[in-house]
Scaffold this motif. Sequence first.
Motif, mmCIF file in Angstrom:
data_model
loop_
_atom_site.group_PDB
_atom_site.id
_atom_site.type_symbol
_atom_site.label_atom_id
_atom_site.label_comp_id
_atom_site.label_asym_id
_atom_site.label_seq_id
_atom_site.Cartn_x
_atom_site.Cartn_y
_atom_site.Cartn_z
ATOM 1 N N ALA A 154 48.251 48.479 107.832
ATOM 2 C CA ALA A 154 48.658 47.392 108.726
ATOM 3 C C ALA A 154 47.560 46.342 108.765
ATOM 4 O O ALA A 154 46.397 46.647 109.042
ATOM 5 C CB ALA A 154 48.915 47.928 110.133
ATOM 6 N N GLY A 155 47.928 45.086 108.474
ATOM 7 C CA GLY A 155 46.965 43.993 108.455
ATOM 8 C C GLY A 155 47.158 43.042 109.617
ATOM 9 O O GLY A 155 48.279 42.880 110.125
ATOM 10 N N PHE A 156 46.076 42.395 110.030
ATOM 11 C CA PHE A 156 46.103 41.463 111.153
ATOM 12 C C PHE A 156 45.355 40.190 110.771
ATOM 13 O O PHE A 156 44.224 40.258 110.289
ATOM 14 C CB PHE A 156 45.454 42.090 112.394
ATOM 15 C CG PHE A 156 46.202 43.283 112.928
ATOM 16 C CD1 PHE A 156 47.067 43.147 114.000
ATOM 17 C CD2 PHE A 156 46.051 44.537 112.347
ATOM 18 C CE1 PHE A 156 47.769 44.244 114.497
ATOM 19 C CE2 PHE A 156 46.746 45.637 112.824
ATOM 20 C CZ PHE A 156 47.604 45.495 113.901
ATOM 21 N N GLU A 184 46.048 52.942 108.279
ATOM 22 C CA GLU A 184 44.809 52.218 107.997
ATOM 23 C C GLU A 184 45.015 50.772 108.436
ATOM 24 O O GLU A 184 46.065 50.191 108.165
ATOM 25 C CB GLU A 184 44.507 52.251 106.501
ATOM 26 C CG GLU A 184 43.333 51.389 106.083
ATOM 27 C CD GLU A 184 43.235 51.204 104.577
ATOM 28 O OE1 GLU A 184 42.368 50.418 104.138
ATOM 29 O OE2 GLU A 184 44.043 51.813 103.841
ATOM 30 N N THR A 185 44.055 50.203 109.141
ATOM 31 C CA THR A 185 44.186 48.806 109.547
ATOM 32 C C THR A 185 43.087 47.959 108.908
ATOM 33 O O THR A 185 41.984 48.426 108.662
ATOM 34 C CB THR A 185 44.129 48.626 111.075
ATOM 35 O OG1 THR A 185 42.797 48.857 111.544
ATOM 36 C CG2 THR A 185 45.101 49.547 111.781
ATOM 37 N N VAL A 186 43.437 46.709 108.655
ATOM 38 C CA VAL A 186 42.481 45.713 108.165
ATOM 39 C C VAL A 186 42.728 44.433 108.942
ATOM 40 O O VAL A 186 43.822 44.215 109.479
ATOM 41 C CB VAL A 186 42.633 45.451 106.651
ATOM 42 C CG1 VAL A 186 42.243 46.672 105.846
ATOM 43 C CG2 VAL A 186 44.064 45.012 106.310
ATOM 44 N N TYR A 187 41.721 43.587 109.028
ATOM 45 C CA TYR A 187 41.909 42.326 109.728
ATOM 46 C C TYR A 187 41.019 41.245 109.130
ATOM 47 O O TYR A 187 40.010 41.533 108.485
ATOM 48 C CB TYR A 187 41.624 42.469 111.231
ATOM 49 C CG TYR A 187 40.160 42.704 111.576
ATOM 50 C CD1 TYR A 187 39.293 41.635 111.800
ATOM 51 C CD2 TYR A 187 39.652 43.999 111.696
ATOM 52 C CE1 TYR A 187 37.963 41.852 112.126
ATOM 53 C CE2 TYR A 187 38.334 44.223 112.018
ATOM 54 C CZ TYR A 187 37.485 43.151 112.236
ATOM 55 O OH TYR A 187 36.168 43.363 112.556
ATOM 56 N N GLN A 188 41.421 39.998 109.369
ATOM 57 C CA GLN A 188 40.570 38.853 109.051
ATOM 58 C C GLN A 188 40.562 37.944 110.264
ATOM 59 O O GLN A 188 41.625 37.563 110.769
ATOM 60 C CB GLN A 188 41.058 38.099 107.815
ATOM 61 C CG GLN A 188 40.082 36.999 107.385
ATOM 62 C CD GLN A 188 40.390 36.436 106.008
ATOM 63 O OE1 GLN A 188 41.120 37.043 105.228
ATOM 64 N NE2 GLN A 188 39.836 35.279 105.708
ATOM 65 N N GLU A 189 39.389 37.614 110.743
ATOM 66 C CA GLU A 189 39.266 36.800 111.950
ATOM 67 C C GLU A 189 38.955 35.355 111.609
ATOM 68 O O GLU A 189 38.543 35.015 110.503
ATOM 69 C CB GLU A 189 38.191 37.382 112.869
ATOM 70 C CG GLU A 189 36.821 37.489 112.247
ATOM 71 C CD GLU A 189 35.812 38.227 113.118
ATOM 72 O OE1 GLU A 189 35.905 38.143 114.346
ATOM 73 O OE2 GLU A 189 34.928 38.899 112.547
#
Length: 357
Positions: free
Chosen positions: A28-30, A61-66
Amino acid sequence: MLRRTLLATAALALAAGGALAQDDPVKAGFIYVGPIGDGGWTYEHDQARLALEEHFGDQVETVYQESVPEGADAVRAITQMALSGADIIFTTSFGYMDPTMEVAAKFPDVKFEHATGYKRSDNVGTYSARFYEGRAVQGLIAGRMTETNKVGYIASFPIPEVIRGINSAYIHAKKENPDVEFSVVWAYTWFDPAKEADAARALIENGADVILQHTDSTAPQAAAQEAGNVITFGQASDMAEYAPSPRVSSIIDNWAPYYIDRVQAVIDGTWESDDTWDGIGPGMVGIGEISSAVPEDVKADALALKDSIASGEYHPFTGPLNRQDGSVWLEEGEVADDETLLGMDFYVEGLTGEIPN
């Protein structure tokens, strides 16, 4: 023989509803418009991401870009996340709407969820919260507590979500205090602490002793604290480090249950494009603790308003209400429909100034 058995097992699982056991976790991406430490909007989305990890453990599994700017930069960031193998991507700002649609068209097997927008497709769902319900509670407190009768409002962009909040806060402040006046400053940013602080100081210098905000940093809280004798409300997150004053309450965005539900649907193979717009009742909008700086009678009335909204007994946009030009919008007892609220591009009667194009 083993290969045929595995294929048959997979076919049965898919026929049973699309879920298929797999060793690899769902990814899951944010995509965030601000930093995860903004103390407001992005902070709460990231807290929900962490809750997602805690809930599912090794299944997800999560990933994100701020701090992804809205526009072409968002297209690149969302594309990169899809290419990295994300199964579902949450894009968490209004300005990501068109970039989300553009990327989703190129990745039909990836699920996308866009916050606060209105465009959907087979693999794009939308979600938002009825923040205007929380603004009604803030408006009641503001109208009762202002001593100068001047309330300042720091607004981000002139989109329906923000305009709804201004109108709701004003309507309920005006019900409590017929002499109240609102001054709106458009910051044209979601997160810019320096600009937000300058806007707060300008409003305070012009006599506002209550500051509301629809921007994401805690800078207006700090500016109000410096000024003294000014009250504020946390936006998106509790901002409780500024309680009991200036921050006297807050709107808290609770995204965790929604994220858990939508990722579970991906795991189960039941995810479908949908549109969600929940408020205080379902728990997507929370009202932060009303601090000791608020008189007990005001607190009691604010909580009563919150409860009546949560139960559905009362709707914040209930007539009689006129538009800014004096024309009738809602008759006595009439309730605004969602279509009008979702496209709201007008002020209610009593608000001054024009909404920028």
